[in-house]
Design a protein around this motif. Sequence first.
Motif, mmCIF file in Angstrom:
data_model
loop_
_atom_site.group_PDB
_atom_site.id
_atom_site.type_symbol
_atom_site.label_atom_id
_atom_site.label_comp_id
_atom_site.label_asym_id
_atom_site.label_seq_id
_atom_site.Cartn_x
_atom_site.Cartn_y
_atom_site.Cartn_z
ATOM 1 N N GLU A 137 0.837 -1.206 0.000
ATOM 2 C CA GLU A 137 0.000 0.000 0.000
ATOM 3 C C GLU A 137 0.870 1.254 0.000
ATOM 4 O O GLU A 137 0.552 2.245 -0.663
ATOM 5 N N ASN A 138 1.947 1.223 0.759
ATOM 6 C CA ASN A 138 2.893 2.341 0.807
ATOM 7 C C ASN A 138 4.313 1.800 0.705
ATOM 8 O O ASN A 138 4.624 0.747 1.255
ATOM 9 N N VAL A 139 5.155 2.533 0.001
ATOM 10 C CA VAL A 139 6.570 2.158 -0.119
ATOM 11 C C VAL A 139 7.409 3.397 0.168
ATOM 12 O O VAL A 139 7.097 4.497 -0.300
ATOM 13 N N ALA A 140 8.479 3.225 0.940
ATOM 14 C CA ALA A 140 9.370 4.342 1.245
ATOM 15 C C ALA A 140 10.817 3.890 1.163
ATOM 16 O O ALA A 140 11.143 2.750 1.483
ATOM 17 N N VAL A 141 11.672 4.806 0.707
ATOM 18 C CA VAL A 141 13.110 4.552 0.637
ATOM 19 C C VAL A 141 13.769 5.192 1.855
ATOM 20 O O VAL A 141 13.500 6.352 2.187
ATOM 21 N N PHE A 142 14.638 4.437 2.508
ATOM 22 C CA PHE A 142 15.362 4.935 3.666
ATOM 23 C C PHE A 142 16.856 4.728 3.458
ATOM 24 O O PHE A 142 17.289 3.797 2.781
ATOM 25 N N SER A 182 0.767 2.754 6.273
ATOM 26 C CA SER A 182 -0.020 1.680 6.873
ATOM 27 C C SER A 182 0.861 0.489 7.216
ATOM 28 O O SER A 182 2.050 0.442 6.870
ATOM 29 N N GLU A 183 0.272 -0.498 7.878
ATOM 30 C CA GLU A 183 1.026 -1.699 8.245
ATOM 31 C C GLU A 183 1.443 -2.491 7.009
ATOM 32 O O GLU A 183 2.515 -3.090 6.988
ATOM 33 N N ASN A 184 0.601 -2.487 5.990
ATOM 34 C CA ASN A 184 0.914 -3.220 4.760
ATOM 35 C C ASN A 184 1.819 -2.365 3.862
ATOM 36 O O ASN A 184 1.476 -2.004 2.750
ATOM 37 N N SER A 185 2.995 -2.018 4.411
ATOM 38 C CA SER A 185 3.914 -1.136 3.698
ATOM 39 C C SER A 185 5.295 -1.772 3.626
ATOM 40 O O SER A 185 5.589 -2.723 4.339
ATOM 41 N N VAL A 186 6.109 -1.216 2.744
ATOM 42 C CA VAL A 186 7.457 -1.743 2.540
ATOM 43 C C VAL A 186 8.476 -0.626 2.693
ATOM 44 O O VAL A 186 8.299 0.474 2.157
ATOM 45 N N ALA A 187 9.541 -0.908 3.432
ATOM 46 C CA ALA A 187 10.661 0.021 3.578
ATOM 47 C C ALA A 187 11.859 -0.548 2.833
ATOM 48 O O ALA A 187 12.296 -1.664 3.110
ATOM 49 N N LEU A 188 12.355 0.213 1.858
ATOM 50 C CA LEU A 188 13.551 -0.180 1.116
ATOM 51 C C LEU A 188 14.729 0.565 1.737
ATOM 52 O O LEU A 188 14.839 1.784 1.595
#
Length: 267
Positions: A137-142, A182-188
Amino acid sequence: MDIKGTSVRSLILRFLNNQKKRDNNYFIAQGILKSFSKIPQLTIYDLSEEYFVSTSAISRFIRLLGFASYTEFKDAVATEIDIVNDYAKHFAQPAQEQSEEFMSIFTDNILANINYVKEHIALEQVERIVATIAQAENVAVFGLEFATFMGQHFQSKMASMDKLIQVGFTIEEQIEIVETISENSVALVFSMEGGFFYFSEKVIAALKEKGVTIIAFTFKNAPIIERNAEEVMICGEINENTEGRIAILYIMELLIYYYMRDIYLIR
């Protein structure tokens, strides 16, 4: 503002790049950059006299950047002014005869990292990560400084395929991202030496508490990475002279291509 792990120069450059008017803060920022290597030896009064602004104006600008005082700002500058730390000691010296040697070794190391990916990373892993990004649902780059710069490129290319990627520059911005996804998210997480997992413990803890899936791209599968990441991609082995920066861009380009091929074109 939590600015741990963020380059002071990058904070100032970012301020200049986003400034719409050339006010006092703009000229203070320019002055600090012009005198950056001398800052640790300058008092706030020295800086005030050199650029014809009041000490209170400098203090306000320093606080705007996220520092509590000029002393804290000066200490932060002192830790990052030595650019030679980016390179192996053998090359961090003014020896003209080493120019060709550096180019050769630097290029060979970059190619070695790229070949490492070609030979050791299964295409199935790349496709699995791409599918995970597509389904999230959400993706973020760290990452630390360079990774966030490259993250903006990744963000732009993914946006051209209707996939929104979030990028936070400072730890404060990264925490805000975690709070909104949201919880259904991915952190790259792009961290070739694993430094992000050490310097940004607050962000990692917030991601874990939120239940976000963490995918790490690194050179070293250290215990701290294994404990926190659901998936790890080893992107190379050599980072003696910042070769890891090229590896970050290379991996991002692979993700962009396979997202285009596997997701965007078949919708």
